[in-house]
Design an enzyme around this catalytic site. Structure first.
Site, short mmCIF file in Angstrom:
data_model
loop_
_atom_site.label_atom_id
_atom_site.label_comp_id
_atom_site.label_asym_id
_atom_site.label_seq_id
_atom_site.Cartn_x
_atom_site.Cartn_y
_atom_site.Cartn_z
N THR B 337 10.47 2.42 -4.06
CA THR B 337 10.47 2.61 -2.61
C THR B 337 11.77 2.09 -2.00
OG1 THR B 337 8.11 2.17 -2.75
CG2 THR B 337 9.03 2.41 -0.57
N TYR B 477 4.82 1.80 3.95
CA TYR B 477 3.99 1.82 2.73
C TYR B 477 4.57 0.95 1.63
CZ TYR B 477 6.69 6.06 1.07
OH TYR B 477 7.63 6.97 0.67
N GLU B 478 3.76 0.76 0.58
CA GLU B 478 4.13 -0.18 -0.50
C GLU B 478 4.41 -1.59 0.02
OE1 GLU B 478 4.18 0.13 -3.80
OE2 GLU B 478 3.58 2.22 -3.80
N GLY B 479 3.71 -1.96 1.08
CA GLY B 479 3.92 -3.29 1.68
C GLY B 479 4.95 -3.20 2.78
N GLN B 484 6.74 -7.86 2.67
CA GLN B 484 7.82 -8.14 1.70
C GLN B 484 8.45 -9.50 2.00
OE1 GLN B 484 8.23 -6.06 -0.79
NE2 GLN B 484 6.91 -4.49 0.10
#
Lengths: 663, 663
Positions: B337, B477-479, B484
């Site tokens: 990502t 998305y993906e955190g 993060q």
């Protein structure tokens, strides 16, 4: 009809409050959720009455009836209209967009026409127009606030009356009395709408390249031929006629910007009495919409390609004075676009806050805050709060900056040219910064509003992504951020020899000193902030001097420094407004220790938000300062073949080599 | 088929270059212009071979055939496929989007299925999969580069094989041999595709709230029931079956994240031989797509709501170990990502550059550069150059950061657990920063790419606005960026007691010292930059220590500092990569004074771009540092009723008051 009454005679009950019942057609057609919209009247009144002393200002201008209560009543009436009639069309208008039809007409989304008719019938288009042309003669600043309210409710819809205002103001200052009687009066009632036709396929910023031609017909009229692009409201189905204000060249006119004249070209030609003949149809249009653009956002604002082909028009003012006339109102127009940043920030905040108050995810690092729930509401998480506070802090100082400028703009329609010039100068320094800084922040904040939603922010159903798409245009039109930056540093500071900048900085330092030494500052911890405003105001001047000194030996310094310098200026102005707002809040708290809980919460919220601005946003100013005073070398030294054309883009490159002759 | 050969046997001529002829259906359906796309192979080789010593790294890992030429050949083959088959569908895919049909199937845009089939036939899905499961056994880093190339060509299309890779990697590490033989092998050939089903309507970040249930059927299988949302590639028409990797709870499982198990749930149940029965239809689907989302961007990636209703599935690994297993590959997934940021920046640059080389507007402040033309090309204007250089500088250091990490990730599939753990630790420090910083910059840079177009940037015809819409998802998305940031500061630094951070800082300081004292640094003015990298690397550690020290008395400091600290870290890492790239460029120039003009231009461009980074972007690091060490008060002190709910949002507020019990 409100538009036909003078300000002093307004019967607010019957004119502001009695809005026509919602029409069947006005129902949103979209399945997407609607971001809530409530006009922040309390916020607006705080800035007007407690921070800027608008009441005193209006009294001084002779608007004796414009008391805080009456201003609130006017704004409240706009608010009711905006919330009930315009805001509900925000999502549906985006989903439907505008349609270009086979007969070259343009259909606006469902409900747009009805809302526009009600708006016109309410007389709102004429709010700030002198009474002799059918208006209310209200100060321009109230027009700015009116634009804010409808713009926050539905920016795209608000562009139709907004462009009419551009035409109205231009005609007011430059048109002949005959032109005013025929066209201005119809624009004021909203029966006809207006546009500003500047941009052509080959030029937007660089209007010296305008190639649309106008030929004298010998009867007082001209034949205008050319293509104009990105014309907002160039064609639509909301008004019976459209008045185009068009930049074009007369035969033999000087090249460049000095050979551009201004023309009035109506979509349908009125008869000698200034009325439409009743034979308006696709066949006898004087101007043709050739197509509309498919855009990222503001989809319900028709962005038109306009074809002029021997279109009959009339010269406005003197030949070759067109750009000058067009730019008379540029500062005011840019104030309107600056406002767009605030509108989207406000909308984004109103959309983001309820989600943060309702969505439960994870636990606060400092321990459970909602122990009986499966997780804490996300409002407890620092990063979520930081995003919300960023939007809130920037919205509120943005609004204060604009109102401050809008009150200055009230002099723009004064009969005394000296007043107009002073106003123009004061306004001139502020508009490029406000336009560029606030629209850049409008994009940033609408993005933050999506961010707190997590993945849902990206989904149309939640209503947040449209705000960012709509906001994205604002740094592009009415002069890009780069153009504003050059305007600020080149024209408003260097050409002005720093006069206005010095005056403004001195004013800020003086106010900071006054606030910083007050008991309010002691009671509410404002001294450090006052000191920082004074210090930054000084650095504002010294930084500009440093850039100007460098520019003597390298002209490119101006361009390479300008954007960072503008953003630097923006953060300083924001700090100045926050200091004033915090002082006003502290003053109110000190004056009335027994105020009720809601008022106390309001003022304390101001202090919290202001502190956040100084702590977490203002440090950016120093980086911007440091970047703005760097030598231009690292920006200017890259040779043409260093941009990787040779290595990665052999076939897709433009023809930059052709004709390139550096000194 | 390439996927069935081992790496050493590859006949690149026949497998890489012979791509099937373009199908009729693959023609773009959109009228919108296509932003050009050329794979920047030269850039990629520079980073791999001249900055990072990938050739030495591959040799050390035992990939004796992975010479620079062979790696270039592999990447070149992906590039040909991406440019010819995938990039042409970028605009049309966006215009068409995915369609949800009445039989609950999902149709992808025209050409998507054919491109996917060719990709699968080329064996590309198995590039990094061990040969025993039908793959090529290539190092993971080549998979990352593969993803970059197809992702830059068409991010949305690349998500389908990308999600399959997520399923492949999870099965590789955690599935039983039987599961691998049945499902993994089909994923490797691309006959079947895969998804990762984590998010539910009530939870994304907070997976402890997962409520999907799995009940043991007593025959080794489970019945899975629940709703999963935002499932990329959850349903589509490109592969014959879809393998869902699903987080769900077993009866009586512990609450929160410790009670989550991982299941494999296929769309269609294969027979005992692991093959489809031929009776696949809407009636016998094991999992149903309930709908797809209408989104701001990545419109041709189907984002599905998946309904599991007694859907038959199989447990992967041990019960209640699901989150752990799902997160084994989280760092690698986040690398993918992070890459999205670079993909959009590269695409934006490639779209912006030709326009700046071709569009003529205004004159350079330092005098005409194209004296024979009506105006100068806009590439002469400092602000335009600054926007372009910002994109260029961030794209290039972003690519270097990711390749650096990708080479570290090659250890993730090592047989030796110690190697895997070391790799995980090194990677772990970098991934949150790369993921958040590069995706935030991806949005910023795609916006700058629009900006140089002026108004045209907002119009779909010019192809720039799609890049920004597609980029916008990447920080969500993906955190999210906030997640993060907490991962970096909380888990990767504080829980690690600063060990990895200290190691990395020491490494950077050492390299900066080495570069700064070299003759190359003297020849190319790198000493000041080396000093700054060393100084910032030290401040990286001291700033984190200061935050950690504060956190001892106030836990909220971690959350309130984290995002600014992450962005601070990003700018430092970017500077470190730029120093290395400038050093490599200077070394090449010094070593070969007679190199040809194109090579010279390439290396000098690196030096120019690096200088721009240090001059005009890196100063932001200091503001981020200063903001990150502020006390959390201004973020945390706002009480619930201070967010203006009481004054402007009475009716739209969430129910934050209910159940709120601060200590």
């Amino acid at each position: 009809m409100y538009g036909q009454k003078s300000a002093v005679e307004i019967d607010t009950d019957s004119f502001f409050k009695t809005l026509p019942a919602e029409s069947e057609d006005a129902k949103p057609a979209s399945a997407h959720a609607q971001v809530p919209f409530v006009t922040p009247l309390r916020e607006m009144n705080f800035v007007l009455n407690e921070v800027l002393d608008a009441p005193g200002h209006y009294q001084k201008l002779g608007y004796t009836d414009l008391t805080p209560d009456f201003v609130d009543e006017i704004n409240g009436a706009v608010a009711s209209f905006a919330e009930e009639k315009v805001a509900p069309l925000y999502s549906s208008g985006d989903a439907e967009g505008c349609k270009y039809n086979t007969d070259s007409s343009v259909s606006t989304p469902r409900g747009y026409k009805e809302a526009y008719e009600e708006w016109s019938q309410g007389g709102w288009s004429g709010l700030t127009v002198p009474e002799e042309y059918g208006g209310q003669g209200m100060p321009l600043s109230l027009g700015v606030i009116k634009s804010e309210i409808i713009g926050t409710a539905n920016w795209s819809w608000s562009m139709y009356p907004g462009l009419s205002m551009g035409a109205i103001n231009t005609l007011l200052l430059h048109a002949s009395e005959e032109q005013k009687q025929t066209y201005l009066t119809k624009l004021v009632t909203g029966e006809w709408s207006g546009t500003m036709c500047l941009t052509e396929p080959a030029c937007g910023t660089d209007l010296g390249q305008v190639s649309t031609r106008a030929v004298d017909n010998g009867d007082g009229s001209y034949s205008v031929t050319g293509t104009k692009v990105y014309i907002s409201g160039g064609e639509h189905d909301m008004a019976e006629n459209i008045v185009h204000i068009v930049l074009a060249r007369l035969p033999g006119a000087p090249e460049g910007t000095k050979g551009i004249s201004l023309f009035l070209v109506p979509k349908y030609l009125p008869n000698e009495e200034g009325e439409l003949t009743g034979e308006e149809s696709a066949d006898n249009r004087n101007v043709t919409c050739v197509g509309i653009e498919d855009k990222m956002g503001i989809k319900s604002s028709a962005t038109c390609v306009m074809g002029f082909e021997n279109s009959k028009g009339w010269l406005i003012g003197e030949p070759n004075d067109g750009l000058n006339q067009m730019f008379t109102f540029m500062n005011t127009a840019r104030l309107g676009t600056a406002m767009q940043g605030v509108c989207h920030m406000e909308r984004s905040y109103q959309g983001a806050l309820p989600w943060c108050m309702d969505r439960a995810s994870m636990r606060a690092l400092s321990g459970k805050k909602y122990p009986d729930d499966v997780a804490d509401k996300i409002i407890v998480h620092p990063d979520v709060r930081k995003n919300l506070l960023t939007i809130k802090a920037l919205t509120e100082c943005g609004r204060a900056m604009i109102y401050d400028a809008a009150l200055k703009a009230d002099g723009m329609l004064d009969d005394d040219e000296a007043v107009r010039e002073k106003c123009e100068e004061e306004l001139g320094l502020h508009t490029p910064t406000m336009k560029a800084w606030l629209t850049e922040l409008g994009i940033e904040c609408s993005s933050l509003g999506m961010q707190v939603y997590g993945g849902a922010g990206f989904i149309k159903d939640y209503g947040m992504e449209q705000i960012m798409r709509d906001a994205r245009i604002s740094t592009l039109y009415e002069g890009t951020t780069g153009v504003q930056a050059l305007d600020l540093l080149g024209r408003k500071i260097i050409l002005d020899k720093g006069k206005e900048l010095g005056k403004q900085a001195k004013l800020q330092i003086g106010e900071a000193f006054e606030i910083g030494t007050s008991s309010t500052a002691g009671n509410h911890n404002l001294r450090g902030h006052a000191l920082e405003v004074a210090s930054l105001s000084t650095q504002w001047v010294t930084t500009s001097m440093r850039i100007v000194a460098g520019a003597a030996s390298d002209r490119e310094i101006v361009g390479s420094a300008s954007t960072d310098f503008l953003m630097f200026s923006g953060y300083i102005s924001g700090a100045y407004q926050w200091l004033k707002m915090m002082n006003a809040a502290g003053t109110a708290l000190d004056a009335n220790p027994d105020m009720d809980a809601a008022d106390r919460s309001f003022y304390e919220s101001k202090l919290h938000t202001g502190r956040f601005y100084f702590d977490r946003l203002l440090p950016k100013a120093y980086a911007l300062r440091d970047m703005s005073i760097k030598k231009p070398d690292s920006i200017m030294n890259m040779p043409l073949d260093g941009w990787d054309l040779a290595t990665t883009l052999p076939s897709n490159s433009g023809d930059a080599y052709a004709g390139y002759k550096p000194e």
